[in-house]
Design a protein around this motif. Structure first.
Motif, mmCIF file in Angstrom:
data_model
loop_
_atom_site.group_PDB
_atom_site.id
_atom_site.type_symbol
_atom_site.label_atom_id
_atom_site.label_comp_id
_atom_site.label_asym_id
_atom_site.label_seq_id
_atom_site.Cartn_x
_atom_site.Cartn_y
_atom_site.Cartn_z
ATOM 1 N N ARG A 165 -2.252 4.039 -1.484
ATOM 2 C CA ARG A 165 -1.012 4.387 -0.781
ATOM 3 C C ARG A 165 -0.313 3.128 -0.285
ATOM 4 N N SER A 166 -1.108 2.183 0.198
ATOM 5 C CA SER A 166 -0.536 0.930 0.680
ATOM 6 C C SER A 166 0.120 0.155 -0.457
ATOM 7 N N ILE A 167 -0.536 0.141 -1.627
ATOM 8 C CA ILE A 167 0.036 -0.549 -2.789
ATOM 9 C C ILE A 167 1.360 0.089 -3.194
ATOM 10 N N PHE A 168 1.384 1.414 -3.237
ATOM 11 C CA PHE A 168 2.602 2.117 -3.654
ATOM 12 C C PHE A 168 3.712 1.974 -2.617
ATOM 13 N N HIS A 169 3.325 2.019 -1.340
ATOM 14 C CA HIS A 169 4.316 1.939 -0.270
ATOM 15 C C HIS A 169 5.037 0.594 -0.281
ATOM 16 N N THR A 170 4.308 -0.453 -0.614
ATOM 17 C CA THR A 170 4.912 -1.802 -0.627
ATOM 18 C C THR A 170 5.496 -2.158 -1.989
ATOM 19 N N ASP A 171 5.457 -1.199 -2.936
ATOM 20 C CA ASP A 171 6.033 -1.391 -4.279
ATOM 21 C C ASP A 171 5.439 -2.597 -4.999
ATOM 22 N N LYS A 172 4.135 -2.792 -4.846
ATOM 23 C CA LYS A 172 3.483 -3.892 -5.539
ATOM 24 C C LYS A 172 3.249 -3.511 -7.001
ATOM 25 N N ILE A 173 3.426 -4.486 -7.897
ATOM 26 C CA ILE A 173 3.248 -4.254 -9.335
ATOM 27 C C ILE A 173 2.231 -5.256 -9.870
ATOM 28 N N PHE A 174 1.158 -4.738 -10.435
ATOM 29 C CA PHE A 174 0.086 -5.571 -10.979
ATOM 30 C C PHE A 174 0.280 -5.691 -12.488
ATOM 31 N N GLU A 187 0.045 9.816 -10.060
ATOM 32 C CA GLU A 187 1.384 9.786 -10.642
ATOM 33 C C GLU A 187 2.052 8.421 -10.476
ATOM 34 N N ARG A 188 1.632 7.662 -9.450
ATOM 35 C CA ARG A 188 2.262 6.366 -9.192
ATOM 36 C C ARG A 188 1.574 5.211 -9.916
ATOM 37 N N LEU A 189 0.430 5.473 -10.549
ATOM 38 C CA LEU A 189 -0.314 4.391 -11.187
ATOM 39 C C LEU A 189 0.489 3.712 -12.286
ATOM 40 N N LYS A 190 1.244 4.497 -13.061
ATOM 41 C CA LYS A 190 2.006 3.913 -14.168
ATOM 42 C C LYS A 190 3.033 2.905 -13.670
ATOM 43 N N THR A 191 3.532 3.132 -12.464
ATOM 44 C CA THR A 191 4.536 2.211 -11.911
ATOM 45 C C THR A 191 3.897 0.923 -11.413
ATOM 46 N N SER A 192 2.785 1.043 -10.697
ATOM 47 C CA SER A 192 2.150 -0.140 -10.118
ATOM 48 C C SER A 192 1.269 -0.890 -11.110
ATOM 49 N N PHE A 193 0.778 -0.192 -12.140
ATOM 50 C CA PHE A 193 -0.074 -0.824 -13.154
ATOM 51 C C PHE A 193 0.502 -0.515 -14.540
ATOM 52 N N PRO A 194 1.655 -1.076 -14.875
ATOM 53 C CA PRO A 194 2.371 -0.668 -16.099
ATOM 54 C C PRO A 194 1.700 -1.106 -17.389
ATOM 55 N N ASN A 195 0.805 -2.082 -17.334
ATOM 56 C CA ASN A 195 0.217 -2.623 -18.564
ATOM 57 C C ASN A 195 -1.242 -2.234 -18.758
ATOM 58 N N LEU A 196 -1.668 -1.149 -18.114
ATOM 59 C CA LEU A 196 -3.053 -0.706 -18.249
ATOM 60 C C LEU A 196 -3.368 -0.312 -19.690
ATOM 61 N N ALA A 197 -4.530 -0.759 -20.172
ATOM 62 C CA ALA A 197 -5.039 -0.312 -21.463
ATOM 63 C C ALA A 197 -6.198 0.653 -21.271
ATOM 64 N N SER A 198 -6.912 0.534 -20.144
ATOM 65 C CA SER A 198 -8.068 1.389 -19.872
ATOM 66 C C SER A 198 -8.024 1.868 -18.428
ATOM 67 N N LEU A 199 -8.213 3.178 -18.255
ATOM 68 C CA LEU A 199 -8.221 3.773 -16.915
ATOM 69 C C LEU A 199 -9.422 4.697 -16.788
ATOM 70 N N GLU A 200 -10.199 4.508 -15.718
ATOM 71 C CA GLU A 200 -11.316 5.393 -15.399
ATOM 72 C C GLU A 200 -11.116 5.928 -13.987
ATOM 73 N N VAL A 201 -11.241 7.233 -13.838
ATOM 74 C CA VAL A 201 -11.163 7.871 -12.522
ATOM 75 C C VAL A 201 -12.404 8.739 -12.378
ATOM 76 N N LYS A 202 -13.220 8.448 -11.362
ATOM 77 C CA LYS A 202 -14.470 9.181 -11.170
ATOM 78 C C LYS A 202 -14.523 9.718 -9.744
ATOM 79 N N THR A 203 -14.629 11.026 -9.632
ATOM 80 C CA THR A 203 -14.727 11.676 -8.327
ATOM 81 C C THR A 203 -15.911 12.629 -8.365
ATOM 82 N N PHE A 204 -16.916 12.373 -7.527
ATOM 83 C CA PHE A 204 -18.149 13.141 -7.570
ATOM 84 C C PHE A 204 -18.305 14.108 -6.399
ATOM 85 N N CYS A 205 -17.720 13.784 -5.268
ATOM 86 C CA CYS A 205 -17.919 14.603 -4.066
ATOM 87 C C CYS A 205 -17.191 15.939 -4.186
ATOM 88 N N ARG A 206 -17.787 16.980 -3.627
ATOM 89 C CA ARG A 206 -17.153 18.293 -3.620
ATOM 90 C C ARG A 206 -16.025 18.357 -2.588
#
Length: 815
Positions: A639-648, A666-685
């Protein structure tokens, strides 16, 4: 996502033009042999040779050159190439291309070959392998139950290497005449006609009935005037093959034309697919089975083994023989293993039985050291661990043997691995480093110290002094310990101070040596080890020491990792309230950092570091995770990255562990426009407040939407299967590979409803256009599996590329 961006071009012809000779009689091509010989003289390699009249000798004795094959017209073609200044490789290629037409039952440009080039002047040889390769969609049991299709029909066709090999050899060892000069004589034969040889006629007669009933073969090998296969002496023409060869001869890429994204390649693959084959465009584009091995005078044992077909055959037949067992077969194997750069063989001075009791074998050990090959002492792995009530004998054995072997092989030891349960052994490690191992490159110390025997360290109050000689070759140091004693802390301090060229270091978080003397450190891993995460939050003084250590090397680091090696994904998350932030902060600038992995951002805060992206100009890989279930720090960082409009812009690989809010995706594409690989892992219920999380697979995929540049997407989140199928189908238009690990609390199989089965069938049809598909933990019932298996067979789906049932390669009954 595209494999190759070159536009189709160059061959404006009907698709049937590109069918090769091997589709006619023998789809599994065998290699025909020819011999081309010429005396090699570097000074006259480009001069036109003057050949004498053919030798009248029945033994075929020649002074300058000879071309030998079982088709006179092809031998003449090779001879003419030599007369015009071609090299022996040029002559060989021209002869082989001709043989593929005259003896089409044995070879052709749809097959492969082996070639050996011997230089009598330098007494060296070059061996090239351009054999056929199994298609990517082939699998081990595809011919089970019907072995005939392994030799006949479209499934028997392998990825051809012939043209690729010809072109490679021409580029490396040919070029005396233009490439087109090598192909043109065979084009002329195909256009004007040639007499069918006896061997070819006999082969056609033996397959007459099959040829007549196979349209693609009858079109080529049936004489329209007689309605029968061609007979010996008949005048046969190959106009379609002539047009294909003309395209290859006239293109600047020559024989490589078939292995690029061209109309020729696509038509070739499409024709095979129409006939029921499994070859793909990717097979042709990725063909890399060319091997060019040049002898270097006296060969090593490894070179002998890897260039000897008989030895290789025996190796490949031993599917599960460990290397350490192979080397016991004979001295040759032993020599081959020991000449490898990293044998992964380690000499263990202390022998143990399965119950961890030390065996009383001091004399066999010392006797063995007398005749021991020095190369076996390159890596020493010493352990001191026992279940005996009194470990004294174990410690004595460890001390005696380690000192003896490091003394005897003082200049040989390069890797030292120490695993101990008793602090007394650390004193021996210090003595070994002080007096021996000047060429040590890697040091690993693993200590699981037993509290009961901690007082065994006699003189532990005397801390180690500086080493008398620097360890200039030491580049890797790894330390793991459940307790950080003063002696261990001082020992590591001494080692670091004496090792100016350290490059890779792994430490427990409480060990913070002075790196002032380290000017080349590029990889640092800080492990939680056996410390509880909650304890770290209460020790700000130690965190400040860690921060000072990072400040020393921050401008050197290329890779920085904070992790808990005990924690497995999805389990063992801590349950503590660490809402009180620690005082730890990362250095303000790490200009060389390319890989940053922080799985404990709730302890080692990096929000400020990521907000200041100018301090990370070359960051390529970013991994963010947390240790506590009751922390919201991962979501807050983004949220902090998106709020400050940082682009990696430089980040290519992103892994997020335990993100709870799917809307952030939804905001990842804006802040990380050149991603080739993305992993998202959420284990907690549940999220940090105890509410059920909303991060489900369908929601995650919908949030990510169409991400054009993304090549690899890996999601490990809870899922609703119907929603998952709809979401995945929307992504298949842009992805070439897909991998998903479906999170489930059990592996109980269930049957799909009629609606879910219809959706799943649609998904399979869409995924068939992809190169690889992996979906783990999709546990379906037997009836659903049978239905899916039957659907895949009836629709001719290539089941080998689907890995969708608990990680197995295909459905039950099909693997």
């Amino acid at each position: 996502m595209e494999i190759y961006s070159r536009p189709p071009n160059r061959l404006d012809a009907h698709r049937k033009v590109v069918l090769f000779a091997t589709l006619g009689i023998a789809l599994a091509t065998i290699t025909a042999g020819i011999v081309v010989w010429q005396t090699y003289d570097p000074e006259r390699s480009r001069q036109l040779p003057v050949f004498p009249e053919p030798s009248p000798s029945p033994m075929g004795q020649y002074d300058r050159a000879a071309v030998s094959c079982d088709a006179p017209v092809c031998a003449d073609i090779g001879k003419d190439v030599l007369l015009e200044g071609g090299t022996v490789v040029d002559a060989g290629i021209a002869t082989l291309l001709c043989m593929g037409v005259i003896q089409t039952q044995s070879m052709g440009v749809g097959g492969g070959f082996l070639m050996v080039l011997y230089n009598a002047t330098t007494r060296t040889s070059v061996a090239l392998t351009a054999r056929e390769k199994a298609p990517l969609l082939a699998f081990e049991d595809m011919f089970e139950g019907n072995p005939n299709i392994s030799a006949r029909g479209p499934l028997a066709v392998a990825v051809p290497g012939e043209l690729k090999g010809y072109w490679e050899m021409y580029q490396r060892h040919g070029g005396g005449v233009p490439w087109s000069r090598l192909v043109q004589p065979t084009i002329t034969l195909c256009e004007q006609g040639f007499n069918v040889s006896r061997h070819a006629a006999n082969a056609l007669a033996g397959q007459s009935e099959r040829i007549k009933t196979t349209p693609s073969m009858a079109e080529i090998f049936i004489n329209n005037a007689t309605g029968e296969v061609w007979r010996e002496g008949d005048r046969m023409r190959r106009p379609a093959l002539a047009r294909t060869l003309a395209a290859i001869a006239g293109d600047v890429d020559g024989g490589n034309l078939l292995y690029m994204d061209t109309l020729l390649m696509r038509n070739f693959v499409d024709d095979l697919r129409d006939l029921g084959g499994i070859m793909t465009y990717q097979d042709m584009l990725s063909y890399t089975k060319i091997r060019d091995m040049e002898s270097q005078g006296k060969q090593t044992a490894v070179e002998i083994a890897l260039t000897n077909p008989m030895i290789l055959t025996e190796i490949l037949q031993q599917s599960s023989a460990p290397l350490k067992d192979c080397r016991l077969v004979c001295h040759f194997w032993n020599d081959m293993v020991l000449t490898l750069p990293d044998t992964r063989l380690a000499l263990r001075p202390v022998k143990k039985d399965k119950r961890r009791y030390v065996l009383n074998d001091p004399f066999p050990f010392f006797v063995a050291c007398i005749t021991l090959d020095d190369r076996l002492a390159k890596r020493i792995s010493a352990t001191c661990s026992t279940s005996l009530s009194d470990p004294t004998r174990c410690i004595d054995s460890f001390v005696t043997k380690l000192i003896y072997i490091c003394d005897k092989f003082i200049d040989i030891v390069q890797i030292l691995e120490i695993s101990i349960d008793y602090e007394e052994c650390l004193k021996t490690v210090y003595q070994v480093l002080k007096n021996f191992c000047p060429n040590l490159k890697q040091l690993r110390i693993t200590a699981t110290l037993a509290t009961r025997w901690r007082n065994l360290l006699v003189g532990s109050e005397i801390l180690p002094e500086s080493l008398p000689e620097p360890k200039s070759n030491l580049i890797s140091l790894a330390v793991s310990s459940n307790q950080i004693s003063p002696f261990l802390s001082s020992l590591i301090e001494v080692i670091v101070a004496a090792s100016p060229n350290l490059r890779n270091v792994t430490l427990p978080w409480e060990l913070c040596p002075n790196f002032a003397n380290s000017k080349h450190l590029d990889t640092l891993m800080i492990e939680l080890d056996r410390t509880r995460a909650i304890d770290i939050t209460l020790e700000d003084d130690k965190l400040s020491v860690l921060l000072r250590m990072l400040a020393q090397v921050g401008d050197q680091l290329v890779s920085l990792t904070f992790c808990d090696p005990r924690r497995k994904e999805g389990i063992d998350m801590n349950d503590f309230d660490n809402s009180k932030l620690t005082e730890f902060r990362f250095p303000k600038s790490m200009s060389k950092l390319r890989n940053f992995r922080n799985e404990m951002v709730d302890i080692f805060q990096c929000r400020d570091l990521l907000r200041n992206i100018e301090s990370l100009p070359v960051l390529e890989t970013l991994v963010i995770g947390k240790t506590s279930k009751r922390s919201n720090c991962v979501d807050e960082i983004f949220r902090s990255i998106f709020h400050t409009d940082k682009i990696f812009l430089s980040v290519k690989n992103l892994t997020i562990l335990e993100m709870n809010d799917p809307t952030l995706l939804e905001r990842l594409k804006t802040s990380f426009p050149n991603l080739a690989s993305l992993e998202v892992k959420t284990f907690c219920r549940t999220d940090y407040q105890g509410f059920e999380i909303r991060m489900e697979l369908g929601v995650a995929l919908t949030a990510l939407g169409r991400w054009e540049g993304l090549k690899r997407l890996r999601l490990w989140v809870p899922s609703d299967q119907a929603e998952m199928i709809n979401a995945i189908r929307a992504l298949l238009e842009v992805l070439k590979t897909f991998e998903a690990e479906l999170y489930t609390w059990d592996l109980v199989s269930h049957e799909l409803t009629i609606e879910e089965m219809d959706l799943f069938k649609q998904l399979l049809l869409a995924m068939d256009r992809m190169d690889n598909v992996k979906i783990f933990n999709l546990s379906l019932g037997d009836e659903s599996l049978k239905t899916i298996s039957a659907f895949m067979v009836s629709n001719e789906l290539v089941v080998s590329k689907f890995k969708i049932f608990l990680g197995r390669s295909m459905c039950p009954g099909m693997d």
